[in-house]
Design an enzyme around this catalytic site. Structure first.
Site, PDB file in Angstrom:
ATOM      1  N   GLY A 245       0.841  -1.197   0.000  1.00 52.32           N
ATOM      2  CA  GLY A 245       0.000   0.000   0.000  1.00 52.32           C
ATOM      3  C   GLY A 245       0.873   1.243   0.000  1.00 52.32           C
ATOM      4  N   PHE A 246       1.705   1.358   1.028  1.00 54.15           N
ATOM      5  CA  PHE A 246       2.703   2.436   1.148  1.00 54.15           C
ATOM      6  C   PHE A 246       2.063   3.817   1.168  1.00 54.15           C
ATOM      7  CE2 PHE A 246       4.562  -1.070  -1.502  1.00 54.15           C
ATOM      8  CZ  PHE A 246       5.257  -1.667  -0.485  1.00 54.15           C
ATOM      9  N   PRO A 640      10.138  -9.640  16.256  1.00 49.95           N
ATOM     10  CA  PRO A 640      11.418  -9.222  15.662  1.00 49.95           C
ATOM     11  C   PRO A 640      11.602  -9.704  14.230  1.00 49.95           C
ATOM     12  CG  PRO A 640      11.736 -10.211  17.830  1.00 49.95           C
ATOM     13  CD  PRO A 640      10.295 -10.420  17.476  1.00 49.95           C
ATOM     14  N   LYS A 709       6.508   1.844  19.244  1.00 47.28           N
ATOM     15  CA  LYS A 709       6.642   3.100  18.493  1.00 47.28           C
ATOM     16  C   LYS A 709       6.301   2.943  17.018  1.00 47.28           C
ATOM     17  CE  LYS A 709      10.068   5.569  21.274  1.00 47.28           C
ATOM     18  NZ  LYS A 709      11.458   6.071  21.295  1.00 47.28           N
ATOM     19  N   GLY A 710       6.544   1.782  16.431  1.00 48.62           N
ATOM     20  CA  GLY A 710       6.269   1.603  15.005  1.00 48.62           C
ATOM     21  C   GLY A 710       7.541   1.525  14.191  1.00 48.62           C
ATOM     22  N   VAL A 711       7.553   0.635  13.202  1.00 47.65           N
ATOM     23  CA  VAL A 711       8.782   0.317  12.474  1.00 47.65           C
ATOM     24  C   VAL A 711       8.634   0.416  10.955  1.00 47.65           C
ATOM     25  CG1 VAL A 711       9.622  -1.197  14.299  1.00 47.65           C
ATOM     26  CG2 VAL A 711       8.224  -2.175  12.473  1.00 47.65           C
ATOM     27  N   GLY A 712       7.479   0.796  10.458  1.00 46.01           N
ATOM     28  CA  GLY A 712       7.207   0.673   9.023  1.00 46.01           C
ATOM     29  C   GLY A 712       7.951   1.639   8.132  1.00 46.01           C
ATOM     30  N   GLU A 713       8.297   2.802   8.643  1.00 44.99           N
ATOM     31  CA  GLU A 713       8.797   3.849   7.753  1.00 44.99           C
ATOM     32  C   GLU A 713      10.193   4.331   8.096  1.00 44.99           C
ATOM     33  OE1 GLU A 713       5.025   6.357   6.642  1.00 44.99           O
ATOM     34  OE2 GLU A 713       4.708   5.360   8.546  1.00 44.99           O
TER      35      GLU A 713
END
Lengths: 750, 157
Positions: A245-246, A640, A709-713
């Site tokens: 999606g991005f 992880p 915290k989130g890791v996608g970007e």
């Protein structure tokens, strides 16, 4: 594998473990059903015809020829498009964008839908669209900075402020020992999810079923419903898997609305799947920026002033200005910081959020500028960054909720071997004679959350079902969210059924901004705890239970049993508790959202450090990344194995930003000349070296209840600069335009 | 106009009817319900539609369905033996070599074709053989690790 100690301790043992993705078997066998894989009985195919000019009007189309083509069922143009209940030129909600749904004959960018052909077969619809042979009254295309209209937007990004700063920039520059002004250009980039935007629409009376990939499933139903005058709950949107999606698959687009309209008018299911070429225009992109950084430095290599200005491109008819300068607000300490924006209107589709909107483009410029500042000061780039380390958020003075960036620098540098890096450029060659350079960049991304809700049900057999409308676009929501829900329920993930990926479920919010795991995860966590509390209530009030009298806060949930917190010899299984209470199940609900108090008190940011090695052919100028290591601190890591994929994927996007991606407009026609995978370069396996992502442990009790915290970007953000800085170190040439091209570096090689 | 095509698909004899201008990809997906192969570009650039024809790796979006007459087609749906996954399929899951999964069927078919030709490839051979299979998530490097793990397992078998 990184530290997987359970934190906070109330979380069970499965969250934190590197489980393989639950949807893996479906995806490796071809059995995972993506939107375009649906093929309902009697289905028609829709194909948009798109504009070949960038500005002007459509003056004629050979509709008769298209209609006469065998298999063509209907041709929609502005002349016969049935009414919609909402004007496509009015914006809906925070994320809604103006779209083209044949509301008039104007053309505002090349590739815009100008007609819509529906046929019995894809081939017939495609041929019908070609037969339309539109005629135009074209006006000159404005697709360059020189021809676009410069303006001052009201907001940047999704409602962000234009200008943020503190301190006196001019005074800081005046007092500086060294002053530096440096300019950057970043290109138009297109999301290019591997799955084209697809939609299959089926009406049943005023009920509508949509198979379409979507990053904000419940929100999207509300938006779709508005165009058709039906309640949002009449729509069943199914999006079990998104083929990437991005940021490009959250809000409805014109062609999707027309597909739904055609299905209603024709009384048959209709499928739309954009071609790759049709994805260059109407479904968003990361727009060009022109950035200027002005820096003042004292004799010890500390910033005295940092002014980051970004001019962002948007369309002629809607506003999305890349909040690029925001990257400079939170990363380096300086007594004076100013971040400002303005805009340029071009005849392109409207840009939107694309993986790390703002930070990706902004950090690309900032991290190169910081390296230039280190060079001016004669300092190692890592030492320079440490000298300007922000102990508190520079502009606001807020403490960080957690910040293990120093540990990221240390671990990344050590794994990379940074200590042996020569200070001057062009000092290293490999055994094949390639110029070799090492560069680094700091990664940073904020930690938004979106309102989300969830349900959890513990069933009579002691298993559970959890429900939320999560969107798995590859990041691993099916797995990580299930781990969180199962942990809260005190069950193993394989005892928990996860209902997700469609709209008849509690709203999981937006899978974007790297906030989905935190937001939907917190909702599932709270729902699970609520269900456990209700179960504990049953047990602790039942004199026949070994847990009688514990109170619902006096128990621990683990492995399908409740234990008395102060005496673990007292315990009872969920099934036993429910059986004796004569109940088939207990239900819990939960919500996820940012705690306004923590956002007020703390700066909430994830950090990282990326190190890259680049080899440059001294004769050909060809640049290859040969090594890349990132170290990231993003709070608690739920899985992880999946988080590593996100980090590495982000780093490769950074590599791609630095060396590959650029949509190029023809200045005369305004068309994109490389609107396909032959011309728009994305990295392939052969471009990508061995890579590593190191996870730095970070306990964050403030960012949210999960510490996530989130890791996608974040992986993109330091990586662009790391590659560009490595090119400088290899060649002595300092990139100021992305992607860096062979012809840019060649002059420095001769 | 429609044409009858006789083929073998994943070992089974299959006859289907298609239009003369229909791609093999559309016939597999629309006529035969084999939706594992995906259309990512329609121009042979992305490899998401990879299948083999008589063992040769092709982009099924660039092959007409009628060209499959008399040929053996292999798709991702034929890789597992019943419930038992192919070593490549297992390795892709274990090594997190897939994310969104839309490119995965094509990559698995391409990787299988590589290992049938070259059972012990170098990393470089894997990277270049799979250079025509785009992954946007992006699982590169992990894909190479997964292919090597499966290759090692298959050599032991």
């Amino acid at each position: 594998m990184p530290d997987t100690l359970p934190f906070p301790p109330r979380m069970g043992s499965n969250a934190g473990q590197p489980l393989s993705r639950r949807d893996g078997p479906l995806k490796v066998t071809g059995a995972a059903t993506f939107a375009a894989d649906n093929h309902p009985e009697g289905m028609l195919y829709a194909v948009p015809a798109t504009a070949a000019i960038a500005r002007g009007r459509v003056t004629g189309m050979n509709v008769a020829a298209a209609r006469a083509h065998p298999g063509v069922v209907e041709v929609y143009t502005p002349a016969n498009r049935p009414p919609l209940m909402h004007d496509p030129d009015e914006k809906l909600g925070l994320f809604g964008m103006r779209m083209e749904a044949l509301q008039n004959d104007s053309v505002r960018y090349a590739g815009q839908p100008i007609a819509f052909v529906v046929a019995e077969t894809l081939e017939a619809a495609t041929e019908g669209a070609a037969l339309l042979a539109p005629e135009y009254a074209a006006e000159p295309a404005r697709v360059t900075a020189e021809t676009g209209e410069r303006y001052t937007p009201e907001r940047v990004g999704f409602g962000g402020p234009l200008s943020v700063g503190a301190g006196d920039i001019e005074a800081g520059l005046a007092a500086a020992a060294h002053r530096l002004e440096t300019r950057f250009e970043t290109p138009d980039q297109y999301h290019n999810a591997m799955e084209p935007h697809a939609l299959v629409a089926q009406w049943d009376g005023d009920k509508l079923t949509l198979d379409t990939p979507n990053q904000a499933i419940v929100m999207a139903c509300g938006l779709f419903a508005a165009y058709f005058g039906i309640p949002a709950e009449n729509i069943h949107l199914r999006s079990p898997f998104l083929g990437g999606g991005f940021g490009s698959k959250a809000v409805p687009t014109g062609a999707q609305i027309l597909t739904i309209l055609a299905a209603r008018e024709l009384g048959r299911p209709v499928k739309l799947a954009l071609t790759r070429q049709q994805m260059f225009g109407p479904v968003g992109h990361r727009a060009r920026t022109w950035q200027t950084l002005r820096m003042g430095l004292d004799g010890a290599g500390k910033l005295t002033a940092l002014h980051h200005h970004s001019t962002g491109a948007t369309s002629s008819f809607d506003d999305f200005i890349e909040p690029a300068a925001a990257a400079s607000r939170t990363l380096y300490a300086s007594p004076a910081i100013l971040t400002t924006h303005d805009g340029i209107r071009l005849d392109t589709g409207t840009p939107g959020a694309m993986r790390a909107p703002g930070e990706a483009s902004g950090s690309a410029a900032l991290e190169v500028a910081i390296d230039e500042a280190a060079e001016v000061c004669g300092m190692n780039p890592l030492a320079f960054r440490l000298a300007n380390y922000a102990e508190v958020e520079p502009i606001t003075g807020k403490p960080y909720s957690s910040k293990a960036l120093r540990e990221c620098y240390e671990a990344g540098a050590k794994a990379f071997g940074w200590a042996s890096r020569p200070l001057a450029p062009r000092q290293m060659r490999d055994e094949a004679g390639m110029l070799t350079g090492w560069g680094m960049g700091t990664a940073v991304f904020h930690c938004p959350m979106f309102p989300a809700s969830a349900e959890a049900v513990i069933r009579a057999d002691g298993t559970a079902v959890i429900r939320t409308s999560g969107a798995d676009m590859g990041q691993g929501a099916w797995t990580a969210l299930a781990q969180i829900g199962a942990a809260a329920l005190g069950l193993d993930p394989d005892q928990v059924e996860f209902e997700s990926g469609h709209s008849h479920l509690p709203d999981a919010g937006v899978a974007g901004g790297s906030g989905h795991t935190a937001s939907a995860g917190q909702a599932l966590h709270n729902a699970g705890e609520d269900a456990v509390a209700r179960l504990a209530e049953l047990a602790s009030t039942d004199p026949a239970s070994p847990l009688y009298g514990t109170g619902n806060a006096g128990v621990l949930a683990r492995r399908g049993r409740l234990y008395a917190r102060d005496d673990e010899s007292r315990s009872e299984s969920y099934a036993e508790i429910l059986a004796r209470a004569g109940k088939p199940q207990v239900e819990g609900t939960g919500k996820g959202a940012r705690d306004p108090a923590s956002a007020e008190t703390y700066a909430l940011q994830a950090h990282g450090a990326v190190f890259a090695e680049v080899k440059v052919d001294p004769e050909l100028g060809q640049m290859r990344v040969s090594r890349m290591i990132g170290a990231f601190a993003a709070g608690r890591i739920i899985n992880p194995k999946l988080a590593r994929s996100q980090y590495l994927g982000g780093m490769i996007w950074g590599l791609s930003f630095a060396l590959h991606e650029e949509a190029i407009h023809d200045r005369r026609t305004g068309r994109i000349v490389n609107a396909d995978f032959a011309g728009y370069h994305v990295p392939v396996n052969a471009d990508v070296p061995e890579m590593e992502a190191i996870m730095i442990h970070e306990d964050d009790p403030h960012v949210n209840v999960l510490g996530v915290k989130g890791v996608g970007e974040i992986g993109i953000t330091g990586s662009v600069g790391a590659v560009a800085n490595a090119i400088w170190h290899a060649t002595g040439f300092r990139p100021h335009r992305f992607p860096v091209r062979i012809e840019d570096v060649l002059p420095s090689l001769s | 106009m429609s044409v009858t095509v006789s083929t073998t698909v994943n070992g089974d004899s299959v006859d289907f009817v298609c239009a003369p201008d229909e791609t093999l990809l559309d016939a597999l997906r629309g006529r035969l319900g084999l939706t594992g192969a995906k259309e990512g570009c329609g121009t042979g650039d992305c490899g998401a539609c990879s299948v083999t024809l008589n063992g040769r790796l092709v982009c099924s979006c660039l092959v007409l369905a009628v060209e499959a007459e008399g040929q053996e087609i292999a798709t991702v749906e034929g890789m597992a033996a019943g419930e038992t996954l192919h070593p490549l399929q297992r390795a892709f899951i274990d090594h997190a070599a897939l994310q969104c999964g839309i490119c995965t069927p094509g990559i698995l078919v391409a990787a299988k074709a590589l290992l049938e030709k070259t059972p012990d490839p170098s990393d470089e051979e894997v990277r270049y053989w799979l250079a025509g299979n785009l992954c946007r998530c992006t699982g590169y490097d992990k894909i190479v690790r997964a292919v090597q793990a499966a290759a090692a397992e298959m050599r032991r078998a």
